[in-house]
Design a protein around this motif. Structure first.
Motif, mmCIF file in Angstrom:
data_model
loop_
_atom_site.group_PDB
_atom_site.id
_atom_site.type_symbol
_atom_site.label_atom_id
_atom_site.label_comp_id
_atom_site.label_asym_id
_atom_site.label_seq_id
_atom_site.Cartn_x
_atom_site.Cartn_y
_atom_site.Cartn_z
ATOM 1 N N ALA A 1 22.250 -6.925 5.472
ATOM 2 C CA ALA A 1 23.000 -7.964 4.755
ATOM 3 C C ALA A 1 22.217 -8.481 3.549
ATOM 4 C CB ALA A 1 23.335 -9.110 5.708
ATOM 5 N N LEU A 2 20.906 -8.701 3.718
ATOM 6 C CA LEU A 2 20.094 -9.206 2.610
ATOM 7 C C LEU A 2 19.978 -8.178 1.491
ATOM 8 C CD1 LEU A 2 17.214 -11.106 4.434
ATOM 9 C CD2 LEU A 2 19.083 -12.076 3.103
ATOM 10 N N LEU A 3 19.860 -6.913 1.841
ATOM 11 C CA LEU A 3 19.761 -5.879 0.821
ATOM 12 C C LEU A 3 21.060 -5.769 0.032
ATOM 13 C CD1 LEU A 3 17.778 -3.133 2.769
ATOM 14 C CD2 LEU A 3 16.949 -4.559 0.889
ATOM 15 N N GLU B 1 -3.181 -14.251 1.975
ATOM 16 C CA GLU B 1 -3.769 -13.823 0.703
ATOM 17 C C GLU B 1 -3.397 -12.374 0.401
ATOM 18 O OE1 GLU B 1 -5.240 -15.439 -1.603
ATOM 19 O OE2 GLU B 1 -5.461 -17.361 -0.594
ATOM 20 N N ASP B 2 -3.508 -11.504 1.417
ATOM 21 C CA ASP B 2 -3.177 -10.092 1.210
ATOM 22 C C ASP B 2 -1.696 -9.946 0.881
ATOM 23 O OD1 ASP B 2 -3.494 -7.332 1.105
ATOM 24 O OD2 ASP B 2 -3.076 -7.081 3.244
ATOM 25 N N GLY B 3 -0.848 -10.676 1.597
ATOM 26 C CA GLY B 3 0.575 -10.594 1.322
ATOM 27 C C GLY B 3 0.916 -11.031 -0.087
ATOM 28 N N PHE B 4 0.331 -12.139 -0.525
ATOM 29 C CA PHE B 4 0.600 -12.644 -1.870
ATOM 30 C C PHE B 4 0.085 -11.672 -2.927
ATOM 31 C CE2 PHE B 4 -0.257 -15.312 -5.610
ATOM 32 C CZ PHE B 4 1.007 -15.868 -5.785
ATOM 33 N N PHE B 5 -1.082 -11.068 -2.665
ATOM 34 C CA PHE B 5 -1.628 -10.086 -3.605
ATOM 35 C C PHE B 5 -0.702 -8.879 -3.720
ATOM 36 C CE2 PHE B 5 -4.047 -6.169 -4.311
ATOM 37 C CZ PHE B 5 -4.605 -6.444 -5.550
ATOM 38 N N ARG B 6 -0.229 -8.369 -2.569
ATOM 39 C CA ARG B 6 0.660 -7.202 -2.593
ATOM 40 C C ARG B 6 1.948 -7.516 -3.346
ATOM 41 N NH1 ARG B 6 -0.248 -3.329 1.462
ATOM 42 N NH2 ARG B 6 1.378 -2.166 0.369
ATOM 43 N N LEU B 7 2.480 -8.698 -3.120
ATOM 44 C CA LEU B 7 3.724 -9.075 -3.785
ATOM 45 C C LEU B 7 3.533 -9.281 -5.283
ATOM 46 C CD1 LEU B 7 5.087 -11.506 -1.072
ATOM 47 C CD2 LEU B 7 6.206 -9.410 -1.848
ATOM 48 N N SER B 8 2.330 -9.653 -5.690
ATOM 49 C CA SER B 8 2.037 -9.845 -7.104
ATOM 50 C C SER B 8 1.794 -8.518 -7.816
ATOM 51 C CB SER B 8 0.810 -10.746 -7.275
ATOM 52 O OG SER B 8 1.028 -12.016 -6.692
ATOM 53 N N ALA B 9 1.323 -7.521 -7.062
ATOM 54 C CA ALA B 9 0.924 -6.251 -7.674
ATOM 55 C C ALA B 9 1.952 -5.138 -7.508
ATOM 56 C CB ALA B 9 -0.413 -5.794 -7.068
ATOM 57 N N GLU B 10 2.857 -5.259 -6.533
ATOM 58 C CA GLU B 10 3.788 -4.180 -6.226
ATOM 59 C C GLU B 10 5.225 -4.695 -6.187
ATOM 60 O OE1 GLU B 10 2.473 -1.682 -2.872
ATOM 61 O OE2 GLU B 10 0.673 -2.931 -2.839
ATOM 62 N N THR B 11 6.161 -3.757 -6.143
ATOM 63 C CA THR B 11 7.576 -4.101 -6.078
ATOM 64 C C THR B 11 8.134 -3.723 -4.710
ATOM 65 O OG1 THR B 11 7.860 -3.736 -8.456
ATOM 66 C CG2 THR B 11 9.844 -3.718 -7.100
ATOM 67 N N PHE B 12 8.809 -4.673 -4.082
ATOM 68 C CA PHE B 12 9.431 -4.439 -2.790
ATOM 69 C C PHE B 12 10.904 -4.836 -2.865
ATOM 70 C CE2 PHE B 12 4.944 -5.069 -1.916
ATOM 71 C CZ PHE B 12 4.664 -4.029 -1.035
ATOM 72 N N ASP B 13 11.705 -4.242 -1.980
ATOM 73 C CA ASP B 13 13.124 -4.571 -1.920
ATOM 74 C C ASP B 13 13.393 -5.738 -0.980
ATOM 75 O OD1 ASP B 13 14.364 -2.296 -3.534
ATOM 76 O OD2 ASP B 13 13.130 -1.198 -2.105
ATOM 77 N N LEU B 14 12.450 -5.997 -0.062
ATOM 78 C CA LEU B 14 12.627 -7.059 0.922
ATOM 79 C C LEU B 14 11.267 -7.457 1.475
ATOM 80 C CD1 LEU B 14 14.825 -8.611 2.770
ATOM 81 C CD2 LEU B 14 14.270 -6.858 4.453
ATOM 82 N N GLY C 1 9.519 -16.909 -10.400
ATOM 83 C CA GLY C 1 10.780 -16.261 -10.728
ATOM 84 C C GLY C 1 11.050 -14.989 -9.969
ATOM 85 N N VAL C 2 10.263 -14.720 -8.935
ATOM 86 C CA VAL C 2 10.478 -13.525 -8.117
ATOM 87 C C VAL C 2 11.698 -13.751 -7.227
ATOM 88 C CG1 VAL C 2 9.500 -12.016 -6.344
ATOM 89 C CG2 VAL C 2 8.025 -12.968 -8.136
ATOM 90 N N THR C 3 12.678 -12.853 -7.308
ATOM 91 C CA THR C 3 13.936 -13.023 -6.584
ATOM 92 C C THR C 3 14.075 -12.079 -5.390
ATOM 93 O OG1 THR C 3 15.072 -11.479 -8.080
ATOM 94 C CG2 THR C 3 15.119 -13.831 -8.660
ATOM 95 N N THR C 4 13.013 -11.369 -5.047
ATOM 96 C CA THR C 4 13.060 -10.450 -3.914
ATOM 97 C C THR C 4 13.538 -11.177 -2.654
ATOM 98 O OG1 THR C 4 11.193 -9.228 -4.832
ATOM 99 C CG2 THR C 4 11.712 -8.843 -2.514
ATOM 100 N N PRO C 5 14.513 -10.628 -1.920
ATOM 101 C CA PRO C 5 14.978 -11.289 -0.691
ATOM 102 C C PRO C 5 13.843 -11.475 0.314
ATOM 103 C CG PRO C 5 16.491 -9.548 -1.333
ATOM 104 C CD PRO C 5 15.288 -9.414 -2.221
#
Length: 227
Positions: free
Chosen positions: A114-116, A34-47, A70-74
């Motif tokens: 490689a992913l970045l 839940e915390d991970g999904f919330f962070r990914l919904s509220a913030e921007t990460f490169d990986l 539609g989130v394409t973050t690696p």
């Protein structure tokens, strides 16, 4: 570059953060689905480094929800599940790579690089201001050809200043975007000033031209010929 580690084993999560921060990545931790999904919904990460077996939402559920939005973050799955079916499920659900525990940290770093490169082909991976250069993939900084040895926080601070080169960066901006604090207080201001002073000693003191300037009462600006 910002990496979110979603891992419920706190010892493993702390070890990952320590190792990645030593390589000058900006690392955030989430210990539940839940915390991970919330962070990914509220913030921007490169990986994202994502465990599969999580309390609450599991990794596959998070991954599918991200891709449906539609989130394409690696996303790099990091898990103890090593069956072929588990790998196929993870990759088919939208993961970009899959690494089984236990793993060699050097391999993890190679896969991250490689992913970045692959995941953000449009992203600027090298910054330059005057004779100051930053390689975001190799996590190296040099001025006039001389390598600067920076801590993880100093690297993140300098990256932010370089991305805003020629523009005033306020303490409010640094507190929010580099320290992750929602607001300023005396303690955060003191931390910012200490890190600015340390960065200036490495960045400017050995050279004739100063790049990092303080705008009294306003903030800081990085650039050649700034006042």
């Amino acid at each position: 570059m910002r990496i979110l580690v979603v891992e419920d084993e706190k010892k493993v999560a702390r070890a990952l953060r320590q190792g990645l921060e030593a390589q000058h990545y900006d690392v955030s931790l989430a210990h539940t689905g839940e915390d991970g999904f919330f962070r990914l919904s509220a913030e921007t990460f490169d990986l994202v480094i994502l465990d599969l077996m999580l309390p609450g939402r599991d990794g596959i559920e998070i991954l599918r929800a991200l891709r449906d939005r539609g989130v394409t973050t690696p996303v790099l799955i990091l898990t103890a599940r090593d069956a072929v079916d588990d790998r196929v499920l993870g990759l088919d659900s939208g993961a970009d790579d899959y690494l089984v525990k236990p793993f060699a940290f050097s391999e993890l770093l190679a896969r991250i690089r490689a992913l970045l490169r692959r995941g953000r082909p449009d992203q600027v991976l090298r910054l330059q201001v005057a004779d100051l250069e930053m390689d975001l993939l190799a996590r190296r900084v040099a001025r006039a050809g001389r390598t600067l040895v920076l801590t993880g926080r100093e690297f993140a601070l300098l990256e932010y200043l370089m991305r805003h080169a020629g523009h005033i960066v306020s303490r409010e901006m640094l507190a929010r975007d580099v320290w992750g604090e929602p607001g300023r207080d005396a303690t955060t201001d003191n931390l910012i000033d200490v890190h600015i002073a340390r960065l200036r000693r490495k960045l400017d003191d050995p050279f004739q031209c100063a790049l990092l300037k303080t705008v009294r009462g306003v903030g800081f600006v990085l650039g050649e010929g700034t006042t």
